[in-house]
Structure formats: C-alpha cells, structure tokens
Design an enzyme around this catalytic site. Sequence first.
Site, PDB file in Angstrom:
ATOM      1  N   ARG A 117      -2.065  -7.679  13.872  1.00 13.69           N
ATOM      2  CA  ARG A 117      -2.258  -6.567  12.799  1.00 13.69           C
ATOM      3  C   ARG A 117      -3.213  -7.207  11.691  1.00 13.69           C
ATOM      4  NH1 ARG A 117       3.261  -4.591  10.901  1.00 13.69           N
ATOM      5  NH2 ARG A 117       2.150  -3.059   9.824  1.00 13.69           N
TER       6      ARG A 117
ATOM      7  N   ARG B 259     -10.574   3.519   9.110  1.00 12.51           N
ATOM      8  CA  ARG B 259     -10.250   2.339   9.514  1.00 12.51           C
ATOM      9  C   ARG B 259     -11.425   1.332   9.765  1.00 12.51           C
ATOM     10  NH1 ARG B 259      -5.039   1.381  10.870  1.00 12.51           N
ATOM     11  NH2 ARG B 259      -4.288   3.305  10.956  1.00 12.51           N
TER      12      ARG B 259
ATOM     13  N   ARG C  51      12.701  -6.027  12.929  1.00 14.18           N
ATOM     14  CA  ARG C  51      11.715  -5.157  13.988  1.00 14.18           C
ATOM     15  C   ARG C  51      10.613  -5.730  14.413  1.00 14.18           C
ATOM     16  NH1 ARG C  51      11.115  -1.806   8.402  1.00 14.18           N
ATOM     17  NH2 ARG C  51      12.880  -0.211   8.424  1.00 14.18           N
TER      18      ARG C  51
ATOM     19  N   ARG D 198      11.760 -10.165   6.660  1.00 12.54           N
ATOM     20  CA  ARG D 198      12.314  -8.999   6.588  1.00 12.54           C
ATOM     21  C   ARG D 198      13.542  -8.648   7.596  1.00 12.54           C
ATOM     22  NH1 ARG D 198       8.515  -3.878   5.088  1.00 12.54           N
ATOM     23  NH2 ARG D 198       7.988  -3.896   7.079  1.00 12.54           N
TER      24      ARG D 198
ATOM     25  N   LYS E 105       0.855  -1.120   0.038  1.00 13.28           N
ATOM     26  CA  LYS E 105       0.047   0.110  -0.022  1.00 13.28           C
ATOM     27  C   LYS E 105       0.959   1.198  -0.041  1.00 13.28           C
ATOM     28  CE  LYS E 105      -2.636   0.170   3.514  1.00 13.28           C
ATOM     29  NZ  LYS E 105      -2.830   1.620   4.184  1.00 13.28           N
TER      30      LYS E 105
END
Length: 217
Positions: free
Chosen positions: A167, A84, A156, A123, A9
């Site tokens: 999430r 949201r 992270r 990542r 996004k």
Amino acid sequence: MLGPPGAGKGTQADRIIEDFELPYYATGDILRAAVKEESELGREAKDYMHRGDLVPDELITQVIIERVDSDEAADGFLLDGFPRNVSQAEELDARLDHLGRRLSAAIVIEAPDEEVVRRLSGRRVCEENGHLFHVDFDPPEEEGVCDKDGSKLDQRDDDRAETVKRRLKTYHDQTEPLIGHYDEHGVMHRFDGSDSADEVQEHISKTLRTLRLEGEL
Ligand SMILES: [Zn+2]
C-alpha cells in the site's frame, strides 16, 4: 486530505468535519452510495466493479462532482481518498473550474515508512468484540489474548507488513506526486504525523482558520 495509510488521516478527517461542519466525501463511501441509489453513474460504476475492473478516473470524478455540486456542499467539503493520482487531480481541477469553484487547501499528513509499518503491523484485534491492541504501544497483559474478554487476538490482513508495504508503494508511486501538483497551485499544507493526534489537529485547525480569516476558505 492526503497521506500514507497509518498516518492518522481518518482521525483528523473526523475532527475536521466536526470542527468545520463540512460534508465528508470519501471515494469508497461515495461509490458504494451511488451504486445503492442506482443513479445512472452508480449503475455504470457497478458494471466496472462487477467485472473486477478499476472504475475509470473520469467516472469517479463525475460521481464526486455530483456531490460537490449540491446544496450541502455549498459552503465547502472535505475530500478523502480522492484524487488518488495526478490525472484525477487535473480532471477534478477542470470540473471544479467549470463550476466556478476550486480546492482551497490540500492537507497532507506525513509519516516515514518505518513508522507506518510499525504502527499498522503491530495492531491486533480481538476475534469476539474487535477490541484493539498494539504489540508495542498498547500490549495486552497476556500475549495474543484480549484483556477485556479473553478471546484470541489476531492481525487484520490489511495490517500485515507485506500488505502495508504494498500500500505504501502505491501511495509513493501514484498519490505522493499530488504533493507537487498542489504545491504548484499554492494550496499545499504539510503536517507531521509523528506528532500526537491532538497536536496535528491543533496545527490543521490553525491553518484552516487562518485561511478562513483570509477569505481563502
Ligand atoms: Zn476483546
């Protein structure tokens, strides 16, 4: 713009605002800016944030509407991270209607959960300079070590599999119902986040240009 974390996004938002020369309103940035400017709404929002409470829908909507109702947004704008949930969307519709405006397109970039988890949890970022790697798609030569400066690679907190799954759950519970909402309004456009970033951009651009030609944008 809608979509789960890790579907691309942010990348697409960057490209759209450049292509179409639109101001970009991302909720987090806007709230921080309002707080910094010490506007009345900013001060109100700050009180909630200081208490560690969620800023109420009505206040967030007001902050967004303040931006939308400005000269820079006269020819359009891109919203990201807002609305949201369906209640924010209804509030936004009502406020825009009051201004004689409406959302002309809702863009969702979709990606399956497994793909999102794989992309984000793989990542790795280097401690020294923030160089990015991915354990599957762009692995460093030596595991856990940055190719460029030899510093340690770390994950992270936001990218940990458990966090990503949490999430995703919030996205499915609260944000995904917006797809139905905007479908009903006839403005929903879906894109496949499994395609390459260039392909997704091409599809989005085509859709927006068509809408613009039809006078919908
Ligand atoms: Zn590095």
